[in-house]
Design an enzyme around this catalytic site. Sequence first.
Site, PDB file in Angstrom:
ATOM      1  N   HIS A 292       6.840   3.017   0.616  1.00  0.00           N
ATOM      2  CA  HIS A 292       6.219   3.252  -0.849  1.00  0.00           C
ATOM      3  C   HIS A 292       7.375   2.649  -1.662  1.00  0.00           C
ATOM      4  O   HIS A 292       8.457   3.156  -1.701  1.00  0.00           O
ATOM      5  CB  HIS A 292       5.822   4.547  -1.243  1.00  0.00           C
ATOM      6  CG  HIS A 292       5.256   4.659  -2.698  1.00  0.00           C
ATOM      7  ND1 HIS A 292       3.934   3.881  -2.889  1.00  0.00           N
ATOM      8  CD2 HIS A 292       5.612   5.178  -3.743  1.00  0.00           C
ATOM      9  CE1 HIS A 292       3.579   4.226  -4.094  1.00  0.00           C
ATOM     10  NE2 HIS A 292       4.679   4.636  -4.614  1.00  0.00           N
TER      11      HIS A 292
ATOM     12  N   ASN B 209       4.756  11.304   3.737  1.00  0.00           N
ATOM     13  CA  ASN B 209       6.167  11.368   3.577  1.00  0.00           C
ATOM     14  C   ASN B 209       6.465  10.267   2.359  1.00  0.00           C
ATOM     15  O   ASN B 209       6.035   9.049   2.450  1.00  0.00           O
ATOM     16  CB  ASN B 209       6.691  10.579   4.859  1.00  0.00           C
ATOM     17  CG  ASN B 209       8.230  10.363   4.902  1.00  0.00           C
ATOM     18  OD1 ASN B 209       8.990  10.068   3.830  1.00  0.00           O
ATOM     19  ND2 ASN B 209       8.768  10.685   6.028  1.00  0.00           N
TER      20      ASN B 209
ATOM     21  N   LYS C   6       8.884   8.738   1.315  1.00  0.00           N
ATOM     22  CA  LYS C   6       9.625   7.410   1.852  1.00  0.00           C
ATOM     23  C   LYS C   6       8.644   6.411   2.470  1.00  0.00           C
ATOM     24  O   LYS C   6       9.038   5.134   2.696  1.00  0.00           O
ATOM     25  CB  LYS C   6      10.689   7.791   2.449  1.00  0.00           C
ATOM     26  CG  LYS C   6      11.687   8.415   1.595  1.00  0.00           C
ATOM     27  CD  LYS C   6      13.203   8.300   2.276  1.00  0.00           C
ATOM     28  CE  LYS C   6      14.028   7.202   1.645  1.00  0.00           C
ATOM     29  NZ  LYS C   6      15.319   7.474   1.790  1.00  0.00           N
ATOM     30  N   GLU C   7       7.483   6.858   2.774  1.00  0.00           N
ATOM     31  CA  GLU C   7       6.542   6.035   3.644  1.00  0.00           C
ATOM     32  C   GLU C   7       5.410   5.738   2.853  1.00  0.00           C
ATOM     33  O   GLU C   7       5.111   4.815   2.008  1.00  0.00           O
ATOM     34  CB  GLU C   7       6.460   6.422   5.169  1.00  0.00           C
ATOM     35  CG  GLU C   7       7.751   6.802   5.922  1.00  0.00           C
ATOM     36  CD  GLU C   7       7.584   7.159   7.336  1.00  0.00           C
ATOM     37  OE1 GLU C   7       6.566   7.028   7.992  1.00  0.00           O
ATOM     38  OE2 GLU C   7       8.539   7.957   8.011  1.00  0.00           O
ATOM     39  N   MET C   8       4.204   6.327   3.412  1.00  0.00           N
ATOM     40  CA  MET C   8       2.937   6.146   2.660  1.00  0.00           C
ATOM     41  C   MET C   8       2.744   6.845   1.145  1.00  0.00           C
ATOM     42  O   MET C   8       2.012   6.644   0.457  1.00  0.00           O
ATOM     43  CB  MET C   8       1.922   6.394   3.534  1.00  0.00           C
ATOM     44  CG  MET C   8       1.772   5.291   4.746  1.00  0.00           C
ATOM     45  SD  MET C   8       0.626   5.895   6.004  1.00  0.00           S
ATOM     46  CE  MET C   8      -1.083   5.381   5.489  1.00  0.00           C
TER      47      MET C   8
END
Lengths: 335, 335
Positions: free
Chosen positions: B84, B124, B126-128
Amino acid sequence: MTMNKQLLCLLLAGGLCAPLQAERLTSEPIQPIEPASFDEPEKIELGKKLFFDPRLSRSGFISCNSCHNLSMGGSDNLSTSIGHNWQEGPINSPTVLNSSMNVAQFWDGRAATLQEQAAGPINNPKEMASTHVLALDVLRSIPQYRQEFAEIYGSDEIDIDRVTDAIAAFEETLVTPNSRFDQWLKGDDQALTQAELEGYKTFKDIGCTACHNGPAAGGSSFQRMGVVEPYVTDNPAEGRVAVTGKDADRFSFKVPTLRNVELTYPYFHDGAHWKLEEAVDLMARLQLGRELEKQDIDNMTAFLKTLTGDQPDFSIPQLPPSNNATPIPVPFAKE
Amino acid sequence: MTMNKQLLCLLLAGGLCAPLQAERLTSEPIQPIEPASFDEPEKIELGKKLFFDPRLSRSGFISCNSCHNLSMGGSDNLSTSIGHNWQEGPINSPTVLNSSMNVAQFWDGRAATLQEQAAGPINNPKEMASTHVLALDVLRSIPQYRQEFAEIYGSDEIDIDRVTDAIAAFEETLVTPNSRFDQWLKGDDQALTQAELEGYKTFKDIGCTACHNGPAAGGSSFQRMGVVEPYVTDNPAEGRVAVTGKDADRFSFKVPTLRNVELTYPYFHDGAHWKLEEAVDLMARLQLGRELEKQDIDNMTAFLKTLTGDQPDFSIPQLPPSNNATPIPVPFAKE
């Protein structure tokens, strides 16, 4: 319902249905979408791979399908797209579905053809942010790609014209026939509900078909956004004037197709409106000076949802792998 | 070549081939991958949609398939993933192919099952970068999803356990049988070249199969990265110690599968090495204290490329559209 109608037609021995169908096909302002022909399956298959290949972008992360997602109506369902390094795009990503029917490509029509369009995002620094030189170096390094180009184009040379020709060939297959509205156009009276038919009648009566006509129900002309009242937006796009230089074309945009409009939210060139009812209401006010009743808006929205056709149905492509000669993607390089 | 071999077997009336096949299947340290069974096609179909649905992310742009791209060996072919807001991920994205055979999920094995793993990236930051609450609100707002959950699970309740159960069911189908190496394991002597066979012999002789064994040729144990010599990296990941708290597990990672390794570059938990030859050379030095000749490296690399199996082959999913009740994605919100 189609079965019943067909049975009825048989029972009536063709006396009613065939003329009705012929009449609708010639008299209605929207025509059915016909299935795509597949004359060059190898080229289409290659174009599909290229459409899904993120190695055409600098980061190795963004493909054509990222913003024209074929699982989502050929769009990204975002107001404006996400480009390289999470840059905010300047304009709403138009659907690739039925885009072969457009008079020109992009909202301002700056590309005459699908092939010309396909070259744009690859080296747009706010989109895929590669260069044609780099993207071609990537493809040329991959023997399986070279072989496919050789089989289709007679030599394994890979240039931007061939790349975009193959992508355009794939995109030409992305038509969506067989919507319920098309079934009705072709004579199936049971395909639409009363509310949908009334919505379609209002759609015609108030003049929407002046712009939203033809097989794609749009895409065939440029029109000023905000004819009767101005369209309020903080999006700075000025539309067609960027191409023609004519002041009269300021804030004129390509009329979007209404095919699959249920799937291609949010709406307008700025993607500022997420509700189809809101888009219907606004268009009636701003373009036609009409204030619609809620019931009319609901019926027109119901009609518009009958324009959703058969979506592309194909196997996910398998991309040939990079190798030691392939340039490495650069997603996080500091400029 | 397979045909010739089969013909030969027939001519020899089974006197040679069947015993040979049985011997390889029991004596070799790597076993063939068997095709997936499809006991619950509706759940698999739902899981496929969820796997491809970017609305599970805060931005509406990132899906499971973004980093585990099923057109690219179930990986993103980047050193570390893009999350993201274009955040740089902490570790290389492991392939989802054959991941059902892993002893546990993630490089440090912090998820025991595919179902447990699937819940992680959604929330998360830092991810989705969504939350389970938000992702479930999105899915619950969509009647077509509710209906599919009802048909599969007996009620239209959508909770994270059901979502991840469906995703895991889809992921369990992502096995890659029928590689040339598996054809050889099953008795087809013509399936491998002499160089590939020699590479496999070296692979066994120097001890690679101590860790890279079983049907997935890996994935079955945690091992220290850098046994004989330390692995030099600027990636701060410490591996298994984060899960066990045991100092002995510092810098211990799940042994990656070598299936489809030709497609899953770049290599190691930091994704720092793009060339398979380099990975082979490094592993021999750091794990086994062996300095390989170039010819051995080339042969082993050739062998490793025979582990590429049949890739997933399915139609792209069509995602049910959002509606007026669906939470709108937030790709560019300033925090």
